[in-house]
Write a protein that holds these residues in place. Structure first.
Motif, PDB file in Angstrom:
ATOM      1  N   ARG A 176      -4.316   8.619   4.621  1.00 58.77           N
ATOM      2  CA  ARG A 176      -4.981   9.912   4.399  1.00 58.77           C
ATOM      3  C   ARG A 176      -3.797  10.926   5.131  1.00 58.77           C
ATOM      4  O   ARG A 176      -4.054  11.978   5.084  1.00 58.77           O
ATOM      5  CB  ARG A 176      -6.218  10.040   5.205  1.00 58.77           C
ATOM      6  CG  ARG A 176      -7.338   9.189   4.589  1.00 58.77           C
ATOM      7  CD  ARG A 176      -8.610   9.591   5.050  1.00 58.77           C
ATOM      8  NE  ARG A 176      -9.064   9.450   6.176  1.00 58.77           N
ATOM      9  CZ  ARG A 176      -9.538   8.543   6.838  1.00 58.77           C
ATOM     10  NH1 ARG A 176      -9.931   7.510   6.263  1.00 58.77           N
ATOM     11  NH2 ARG A 176      -9.981   8.533   8.305  1.00 58.77           N
ATOM     12  N   HIS A 233     -18.169   4.284  -1.362  1.00 61.62           N
ATOM     13  CA  HIS A 233     -16.954   3.835  -2.111  1.00 61.62           C
ATOM     14  C   HIS A 233     -17.117   2.201  -2.565  1.00 61.62           C
ATOM     15  O   HIS A 233     -16.853   1.917  -3.671  1.00 61.62           O
ATOM     16  CB  HIS A 233     -15.583   4.047  -1.383  1.00 61.62           C
ATOM     17  CG  HIS A 233     -15.456   5.798  -0.764  1.00 61.62           C
ATOM     18  ND1 HIS A 233     -16.037   5.837   0.194  1.00 61.62           N
ATOM     19  CD2 HIS A 233     -14.697   6.553  -1.546  1.00 61.62           C
ATOM     20  CE1 HIS A 233     -15.945   7.283   0.418  1.00 61.62           C
ATOM     21  NE2 HIS A 233     -15.011   7.509  -0.541  1.00 61.62           N
ATOM     22  N   ARG A 240       0.799  -1.156   0.010  1.00 62.28           N
ATOM     23  CA  ARG A 240       0.000   0.026   0.070  1.00 62.28           C
ATOM     24  C   ARG A 240       0.845   1.231  -0.084  1.00 62.28           C
ATOM     25  O   ARG A 240       0.676   2.254  -0.615  1.00 62.28           O
ATOM     26  CB  ARG A 240      -0.866  -0.056   1.259  1.00 62.28           C
ATOM     27  CG  ARG A 240      -1.939  -1.362   1.519  1.00 62.28           C
ATOM     28  CD  ARG A 240      -2.583  -1.264   2.657  1.00 62.28           C
ATOM     29  NE  ARG A 240      -3.401  -0.205   2.960  1.00 62.28           N
ATOM     30  CZ  ARG A 240      -3.793   0.406   4.008  1.00 62.28           C
ATOM     31  NH1 ARG A 240      -3.341  -0.076   5.164  1.00 62.28           N
ATOM     32  NH2 ARG A 240      -4.198   1.687   4.132  1.00 62.28           N
ATOM     33  N   SER A 253      -7.337  -0.881   0.562  1.00 57.88           N
ATOM     34  CA  SER A 253      -7.622   0.166   1.413  1.00 57.88           C
ATOM     35  C   SER A 253      -7.522   0.304   2.864  1.00 57.88           C
ATOM     36  O   SER A 253      -7.733   1.197   3.542  1.00 57.88           O
ATOM     37  CB  SER A 253      -9.437   0.603   1.103  1.00 57.88           C
ATOM     38  OG  SER A 253     -10.047  -0.610   1.551  1.00 57.88           O
ATOM     39  N   SER A 263       1.111   4.041  -2.736  1.00 56.49           N
ATOM     40  CA  SER A 263       0.847   5.572  -2.841  1.00 56.49           C
ATOM     41  C   SER A 263       1.768   6.333  -2.954  1.00 56.49           C
ATOM     42  O   SER A 263       1.774   7.328  -3.632  1.00 56.49           O
ATOM     43  CB  SER A 263       0.720   5.758  -1.063  1.00 56.49           C
ATOM     44  OG  SER A 263       0.682   7.078  -0.580  1.00 56.49           O
ATOM     45  N   THR A 317     -14.876   0.186   6.270  1.00 56.78           N
ATOM     46  CA  THR A 317     -14.824  -0.750   5.136  1.00 56.78           C
ATOM     47  C   THR A 317     -15.133  -2.211   5.158  1.00 56.78           C
ATOM     48  O   THR A 317     -15.743  -2.819   4.242  1.00 56.78           O
ATOM     49  CB  THR A 317     -13.285  -0.446   4.484  1.00 56.78           C
ATOM     50  OG1 THR A 317     -12.992   0.617   4.658  1.00 56.78           O
ATOM     51  CG2 THR A 317     -13.158  -1.161   3.000  1.00 56.78           C
ATOM     52  N   TYR A 360     -10.409  -4.692  -2.911  1.00 50.60           N
ATOM     53  CA  TYR A 360     -10.234  -3.220  -2.587  1.00 50.60           C
ATOM     54  C   TYR A 360     -10.165  -3.138  -1.167  1.00 50.60           C
ATOM     55  O   TYR A 360      -9.766  -2.128  -0.607  1.00 50.60           O
ATOM     56  CB  TYR A 360     -11.602  -2.383  -3.254  1.00 50.60           C
ATOM     57  CG  TYR A 360     -11.797  -1.028  -3.059  1.00 50.60           C
ATOM     58  CD1 TYR A 360     -10.665  -0.113  -2.939  1.00 50.60           C
ATOM     59  CD2 TYR A 360     -12.946  -0.548  -2.672  1.00 50.60           C
ATOM     60  CE1 TYR A 360     -11.027   0.995  -3.102  1.00 50.60           C
ATOM     61  CE2 TYR A 360     -13.298   0.808  -2.483  1.00 50.60           C
ATOM     62  CZ  TYR A 360     -12.111   1.569  -2.625  1.00 50.60           C
ATOM     63  OH  TYR A 360     -12.234   3.041  -2.274  1.00 50.60           O
ATOM     64  N   ILE A 381     -13.310   5.441   3.491  1.00 51.04           N
ATOM     65  CA  ILE A 381     -13.678   4.670   2.515  1.00 51.04           C
ATOM     66  C   ILE A 381     -14.839   3.460   3.354  1.00 51.04           C
ATOM     67  O   ILE A 381     -14.484   2.773   4.369  1.00 51.04           O
ATOM     68  CB  ILE A 381     -12.540   3.483   2.126  1.00 51.04           C
ATOM     69  CG1 ILE A 381     -11.574   4.486   1.415  1.00 51.04           C
ATOM     70  CG2 ILE A 381     -12.897   2.600   1.295  1.00 51.04           C
ATOM     71  CD1 ILE A 381     -10.171   3.833   0.954  1.00 51.04           C
ATOM     72  N   CYS A 432      -7.267   1.337 -11.044  1.00 49.42           N
ATOM     73  CA  CYS A 432      -7.113  -0.238 -10.830  1.00 49.42           C
ATOM     74  C   CYS A 432      -6.681  -1.164 -11.753  1.00 49.42           C
ATOM     75  O   CYS A 432      -5.795  -1.932 -11.600  1.00 49.42           O
ATOM     76  CB  CYS A 432      -7.950  -0.799  -9.798  1.00 49.42           C
ATOM     77  SG  CYS A 432      -8.345   0.359  -8.180  1.00 49.42           S
ATOM     78  N   LEU A 482      -8.103   5.373  -2.573  1.00 47.73           N
ATOM     79  CA  LEU A 482      -7.721   4.003  -2.991  1.00 47.73           C
ATOM     80  C   LEU A 482      -6.947   3.104  -1.883  1.00 47.73           C
ATOM     81  O   LEU A 482      -7.369   2.027  -1.688  1.00 47.73           O
ATOM     82  CB  LEU A 482      -6.756   3.850  -4.350  1.00 47.73           C
ATOM     83  CG  LEU A 482      -6.253   2.678  -4.842  1.00 47.73           C
ATOM     84  CD1 LEU A 482      -7.262   1.963  -5.239  1.00 47.73           C
ATOM     85  CD2 LEU A 482      -5.133   2.923  -6.051  1.00 47.73           C
ATOM     86  N   THR A 483      -5.825   3.764  -1.332  1.00 47.04           N
ATOM     87  CA  THR A 483      -5.220   2.878  -0.146  1.00 47.04           C
ATOM     88  C   THR A 483      -5.587   3.306   1.084  1.00 47.04           C
ATOM     89  O   THR A 483      -5.058   2.562   2.157  1.00 47.04           O
ATOM     90  CB  THR A 483      -3.822   3.418  -0.228  1.00 47.04           C
ATOM     91  OG1 THR A 483      -3.639   4.727   0.043  1.00 47.04           O
ATOM     92  CG2 THR A 483      -3.452   3.059  -1.707  1.00 47.04           C
ATOM     93  N   GLY A 484      -6.734   4.243   1.473  1.00 47.27           N
ATOM     94  CA  GLY A 484      -6.993   4.750   2.785  1.00 47.27           C
ATOM     95  C   GLY A 484      -5.819   5.327   3.678  1.00 47.27           C
ATOM     96  O   GLY A 484      -6.119   5.801   4.763  1.00 47.27           O
TER      97      GLY A 484
END
Length: 703
Positions: free
Chosen positions: A252, A278, A224, A325, A228, A331, A321, A274, A467, A248-250
């Motif tokens: 932040r 999403h 991840r 994420s 990023s 999620t 996903y 997410i 993706c 996309l990856t969570g």
């Protein structure tokens, strides 16, 4: 007869009792965490026996018991016991060791388990299995599972990767206590994540060995981070690029703080988390795209049930996903619900019901009971429960209206649906937002009306294309288009947040008020028939009869140097030391419903000099002293003395209340209430962090 009416009432609503299963489990978990340290082990042994006995009775009398009101009562008690047992087992099994004392200077050795990057270039490192070095060079195990260490940009010389063995000089602290009685206990969240201490780096980090990690979770987290970094480089390090990476990856941490603030003040902060939006859009896009692709191939369309195959493909895409994420609680909840919906498609069943929400909530609460205390859990389930409850009421009418309508009518219907969805979600989230964050976005409807169509029809489809193109190293084709859509959302948030009166800051409601509002909302969403409106009537009646929350008149920090006094308008006025403890001041101000801290003004009875301040609070003289030289005079002239040093009690016996550094070290921050009673001139009450925190494993009671 009254009993017959009660029985008929429950019989009419019996099909909805399954929806209350997670509610009663959550109530049991809540009672456990409100117990102040958990009941003794023998209590849980008794509860376990009662749980199994209740289950046995229910099984033997299942034909006669469950149609009676007492049957529902027995079920509710059993579910509450189950929730309390789940919480007790979770705390007992986790048993995260914590740092017993502060260590101002120590050499830490360990393995990098997690890296959180921030916009200023700093990082938070999570060090697994840390060991300490003494001044003689001897290394010994700390006994901790993990440490979280803040690293400033100047101490990062080489790129760190998950699994690296590092050595660094650091200052360590025990888990942080709440900043005020009843405040948020950040130590609890760290403890449940396996962190036993926090600290900061004091010198550059040395990488002792780059050890490849073969465990799945560390490798996934490093993947991840790599995604990023690669996407952020492709986006030129722009602000929109950081938001793209977060979606996309969570991750932040690198989003600029002003963007996060604008999104929150515009009512668009939910776009960064997410969750159902999403996951639903991603899974839905995969489902329809794969189904369309298979339908275009006659050999597949004629031999396979492409709708069911597309559901399986979408489920696999949703799982991917979820992993990329970061698998946060919202999620996970969204994936469970999406998975059940897709399974229903495979089995030709209807799935989008409140039972789906109940299943997801029950699974999460039994596996992670502490999630009931999480704001993300509360907001996620509140929004989705309210939306599905409203949708189920108007589903047939909307479907019948939709058939045969033109594109103009359908477009207008979509706009109204977006606005209606926003209104319902905002109403469901308002009590939770107000209780935890003390802020409401007044123009959230306007911001969502602009941003949601862009998010649904632009950003998320482009994210799916990203993706698909990423493994082919062709993501540069779609990133500019995706960035432009995100920039529109950021600009919308900035514009709405800048409007006059965009946000309102309010004082926190009491915990009882919060619970009543939540229960009324659950009753309205989960009950059937006209009885659902009874919850609102009862809630409004109780709220009207409840006494208004009385905010504390004085707040005192853990060292006695920071204090705040509530003035006649209800605002907190801070001591001059407020600038040195910004985090604590921010927490106090937020809970008071105040936007900016005001400096302590020297009027209205406030008199300050180099030794401290003497002030009049509701007719009671209060002294805040920082030097022993002024102690004798303060003890003689004031009713309350607050000192930032150790105070021998025998030196100051005249005031009604004397607090010194020894009291703050033992009990943490103080909150004082001054009330005037008919029987006497005044009465002073107080609460401390130790009183409200409880005796939990994450609370070491060293302040």
């Amino acid at each position: 007869m009254p009993y017959a009416r009660i029985r008929a009432f429950f019989a009419d609503s019996s099909t909805s009792f399954v929806l209350w299963i997670p509610v009663f489990i959550a109530a049991g978990i809540g009672c456990f965490f409100l117990s102040g340290g958990g009941p003794p082990l023998y209590v849980f042994a008794i509860l376990s026996v009662l749980l199994f006995a209740g289950a046995a009775i229910g099984w033997l009398l299942r034909g006669r018991l469950w149609s009676q009101p007492c049957g529902y009562l027995l079920l509710a008690i059993m579910l509450m016991i189950l929730g309390a047992l789940a919480a007790h087992i979770r705390v007992a099994v986790l048993a995260t060791p914590i740092l017993a004392r502060d260590m101002p200077h120590v050499i830490v050795h360990g393995i990098v388990e997690k890296i959180v990057r921030y916009e200023d270039g700093g990082q938070h490192l999570y060090i697994r299995s840390p060991a300490f070095s003494s001044h003689k060079g001897d290394t010994y195990q700390s006994g901790l599972e993990a440490l979280r260490i803040r690293v400033r940009p100047q101490w990062i010389r080489d790129e760190l990767r998950i699994g690296d063995k590092v050595r660094l000089a650091a200052g360590l602290h025990s888990l942080p206590a709440p900043s005020m009685p009843g405040g948020y206990d950040y130590a609890r969240a760290l403890w449940f994540s396996g962190v036993g201490g926090v600290g900061y780096a004091k010198a550059p980090i040395e990488i002792m060995a780059s050890a490849p990690n073969h465990n799945f979770r560390p490798r996934l987290y490093q993947w991840r981070l790599d995604i990023s970094a690669r996407l952020l480089a492709q986006a030129g390090g722009s602000t929109a690029g950081t938001v793209m990476v977060a979606l996309l990856t969570g991750l932040r941490g690198e989003i600029p703080q002003y963007v996060v603030t604008d999104l929150r003040h515009a009512g668009l902060a939910h776009l960064l988390a997410i969750s159902g939006l999403h996951m639903g859009l991603m899974v839905g896009a995969i489902f329809f795209a794969s189904r369309a692709a298979m339908a275009a191939l006659p050999s597949l369309a004629l031999t396979l049930h492409i709708k069911k195959v597309a559901a399986i493909v979408a489920m696999a895409g949703g799982l991917a996903y979820l992993l990329v994420s970061g698998a946060s609680l919202p999620t996970v909840r969204a994936f469970i619900m999406a998975g059940i919906v897709l399974c229903a498609v495979v089995l030709d069943r209807r799935a989008m019901t409140l039972r789906l929400v109940a299943v997801a909530a029950t699974v999460i609460l039994l596996i992670w009971p502490e999630s009931i205390l999480s704001v993300s859990f509360q907001m996620s389930f509140a929004a989705v429960t309210a939306l599905i409850a409203i949708y189920s009421q108007f589903e047939r009418r909307m479907k019948s209206w939709w058939l045969g309508r033109g594109w103009g009518d359908k477009l207008a219907f979509y706009v109204l649906a977006v606005l209606g969805t926003t209104i319902v979600a905002e109403m469901a989230l308002a009590p939770i937002t107000l209780y935890h964050f003390n802020i409401l976005a007044h123009y959230g409807l306007l911001a969502n009306a602009i941003a949601m169509p862009i998010m649904v029809f632009w950003v998320m489809p482009c994210l799916l294309m990203l993706c698909l193109l990423y493994p082919l190293q062709m993501e540069g084709v779609i990133i500019p288009i995706l960035k432009f859509g995100i920039e529109i959302i950021i600009s919308t948030a900035s514009w709405v947040a800048g409007l006059p009166g965009a946000t309102g800051v309010y004082e926190s409601p009491s915990f009882i008020t919060f619970l009543i509002i939540i229960f009324a909302g659950l009753w309205l969403c989960l009950w059937r028939g006209k009885a659902r409106y009874l919850g609102c009537v009862v809630a409004l009646t109780v709220l009207a009869l409840l006494p208004k929350k009385h905010a504390s008149d004085i707040l005192i920090g853990t060292k006695g140097t920071l204090y705040a006094v509530r003035d006649g308008t209800g605002a907190l006025e801070f001591s001059p030391q407020a600038a040195r403890q910004k985090r604590v001041v921010r927490d106090w101000v937020r809970k008071a419903g105040q936007e900016e801290p005001a400096q302590l003004v020297h009027n209205n009875g406030y008199r300050c000099d180099n030794l401290g301040c003497i002030m009049n609070v509701k007719g009671v003289s209060v002294a805040f002293t920082s030097e022993m030289d002024g102690m004798v005079e303060d003890c003689a002239k004031t009713a309350v003395v607050i000192a930032s040093f150790y105070v021998p009690k025998e030196l100051c016996q005249q005031p009604q209340l004397v607090l010194g550094l020894n009291d703050f070290r033992q009990n943490g921050s103080y909150a004082l209430w001054i009330t005037h009673t008919p029987k006497g001139p005044y009465h002073i009450e107080w609460k401390t962090v130790k009183d409200t925190r409880g005796d939990w494993p994450w609370a070491n009671h060293r302040y």
